[in-house]
Scaffold this active site. Structure first.
Site, short mmCIF file in Angstrom:
data_model
loop_
_atom_site.label_atom_id
_atom_site.label_comp_id
_atom_site.label_asym_id
_atom_site.label_seq_id
_atom_site.Cartn_x
_atom_site.Cartn_y
_atom_site.Cartn_z
N HIS A 233 0.82 -1.23 0.00
CA HIS A 233 0.00 0.00 0.00
C HIS A 233 0.85 1.28 0.00
O HIS A 233 0.75 2.11 -0.91
CB HIS A 233 -0.90 0.03 1.24
CG HIS A 233 -1.74 -1.17 1.44
ND1 HIS A 233 -2.84 -1.45 0.67
CD2 HIS A 233 -1.66 -2.18 2.34
CE1 HIS A 233 -3.41 -2.56 1.10
NE2 HIS A 233 -2.71 -3.03 2.10
N ASP A 234 1.62 1.46 1.08
CA ASP A 234 2.28 2.75 1.27
C ASP A 234 3.43 3.00 0.29
O ASP A 234 3.56 4.12 -0.22
CB ASP A 234 2.75 2.89 2.72
CG ASP A 234 1.57 2.98 3.68
OD1 ASP A 234 0.43 3.19 3.21
OD2 ASP A 234 1.78 2.83 4.89
#
Ligand code: BDR
Ligand code: CA
Length: 313
Positions: A233-234
Site C-alpha cells: 500500500h504505502d
C-alpha cells in the site's frame, strides 16, 4: 520534490520511507506520526529508528494519539506488537521535536508556501488538525497524495472500509472536502491489484532488514488472502507520488461515509454519468472538488525500484 510524510509506521510505511530515500531529486523535509497501525508513541519510535537506519537527517514530530471522534483502534495483527514485525530493535537514540505533527505540517507549509508536498500514509487525523490550525493549507501545499479508500473493490478492515480512512473517518472526510487542488488518492483498487508475490521476498538477501520485517506482514497477508506475498500500500503511494505516470487514474469527487451501520469509513464517489446541468447533479458532485484516484500501476517497474530501494546500502 520536497515531501512531508505523515505516517503510522507500520511495515509498509517503513517501505515507503526506503522508497523515498532511494529516489533521485527527492527530499523528505519532515515526518509526522499518527496513531493507526500502532499507538502513536510506538509509531514515533519507529519513525526515529527508521531515520537513524536510513541515515535521514529529518525532524520527526509526534502527532495525534487518537481519532477525532471514535476510540483508538490499532492493527498489531498486521504489523506486529512493535509495528515492525518484532524487528524494531533497540530504542531510538534520537528524539522527536517539540511541536506536534499537525503544528509541524501547518508551520512548514506557511514557511515555504507552494514548495512542499504531502504524502499521507496513515489515518488523516494530523492533516485534519493542521487544517484547523491553518485553513489555507490547501493553497500552501503543492501536491497531496493520500493512501486510503476502497472504491470499486472490497475494504480490508471492514467489508467496505479501508484501514486508514476507517481509523479516522471524520478526519478523512474533512481532508476530502478541504479543497486541495492537486489531490491523488491511492486506494485498495490499485494496491490490492499490485500484490507482491512471495518469490519477490525470497529473492532479497537473507540478512536484509526489510526482508526480516516483511516476513510478519507477508504471513498476515497469506492468512488473509490465501496466497504468499504482501500488499505494498504505502510504498506504491510513494511511487505514484514521485512518478505520476506510473499509474492510470479515474477522476471524481469523493466523500467518506460517516453514519452507515456497515459502511462507516467507506470512500464514496458519485460515479454516475451526469450531463452538463443535469437535475440529478445535486450530490457529492456539487459539494466537492475533484481528486484523482489511482486505478492501475506499472507493477514491474515499481517492484524493480522497490527492490533497489530496500537493498541500497
Ligand atoms: C493502510 O493501512 C495500514 O495498515 C497500512 O500501513 C496502510 O497505510 C492500508 O489499508
Ligand atoms: Ca500506513
Amino acid at each position: 520534490m520536497r515531501i512531508i510524510v505523515d505516517a503510522d509506521p507500520g511495515i509498509d510505511d517503513a517501505l515507503a520511507l526506503y522508497y523515498l530515500r532511494a529516489h533521485p531529486d527527492t527530499e523528505i523535509a519532515a515526518i509526522g506520526t499518527v496513531h493507526g497501525n500502532v499507538p502513536v508513541e510506538v509509531a514515533t519510535a519507529n519513525a526515529l529508528r527508521l531515520t537513524e537506519r536510513l541515515n535521514l537527517q529529518v525532524p520527526v514530530a509526534m502527532g495525534a494519539a487518537r481519532p477525532l471522534a471514535q476510540p483508538l483502534m490499532t492493527a498489531e495483527d498486521v504489523h506486529g506488537h512493535d509495528g515492525l514485525g518484532g524487528h524494531a530493535g533497540d530504542a531510538p537514540t534520537t528524539t522527536h521535536v517539540q511541536q506536534s505533527a499537525a503544528e509541524q505540517l501547518a508551520n512548514l507549509a506557511r514557511e515555504e508556501p507552494g514548495q512542499l508536498s504531502l504524502l499521507a500514509i496513515g489515518p488523516l487525523t494530523n492533516v485534519a488538525l493542521a487544517l484547523q490550525i491553518e485553513p489555507r493549507l490547501p493553497e500552501l501545499l503543492d501536491k497531496v497524495v493520500v493512501m486510503g479508500g476502497a472504491l470499486n473493490v472490497p475494504g480490508n478492515i471492514t467489508s467496505y472500509a479501508e484501514a486508514n480512512f476507517w481509523h479516522d473517518p471524520e478526519a478523512a472526510d474533512l481532508v476530502l472536502q478541504a479543497g486541495f487542488e492537486d489531490l491523488t488518492i491511492v486506494g485498495l483498487d490499485v494496491t490490492m491489484a499490485n500484490h507482491v508475490p512471495g518469490e519477490w521476498l525470497e529473492t532479497l538477501p537473507q540478512d536484509n532488514y526489510a526482508r526480516r520485517f516483511l516476513r510478519f506482514y507477508a504471513d498476515f497477508y497469506e492468512s488473509f488472502l490465501g496466497k504468499a506475498g504482501f500488499v505494498p500500500h504505502d510504498p506504491l503511494a510513494a511511487a505514484i507520488m514521485l512518478q505520476p505516470d506510473l499509474a492510470g487514474y479515474a477522476e471524481d469527487r469523493f466523500a467518506i461515509e460517516l453514519t452507515g451501520r456497515y459502511t462507516r469509513g467507506a470512500l464514496v464517489a458519485d460515479q454516475r454519468f451526469l450531463a452538463e446541468g443535469s437535475p440529478f447533479g445535486r450530490d457529492i458532485a456539487t459539494e466537492r472538488t475533484k481528486a484523482k484516484y489511482a486505478v492501475t500501476a506499472d507493477k514491474d517497474l515499481f517492484l524493480d525500484q522497490l527492490r533497489r530501494a530496500v537493498t541500497q546500502p
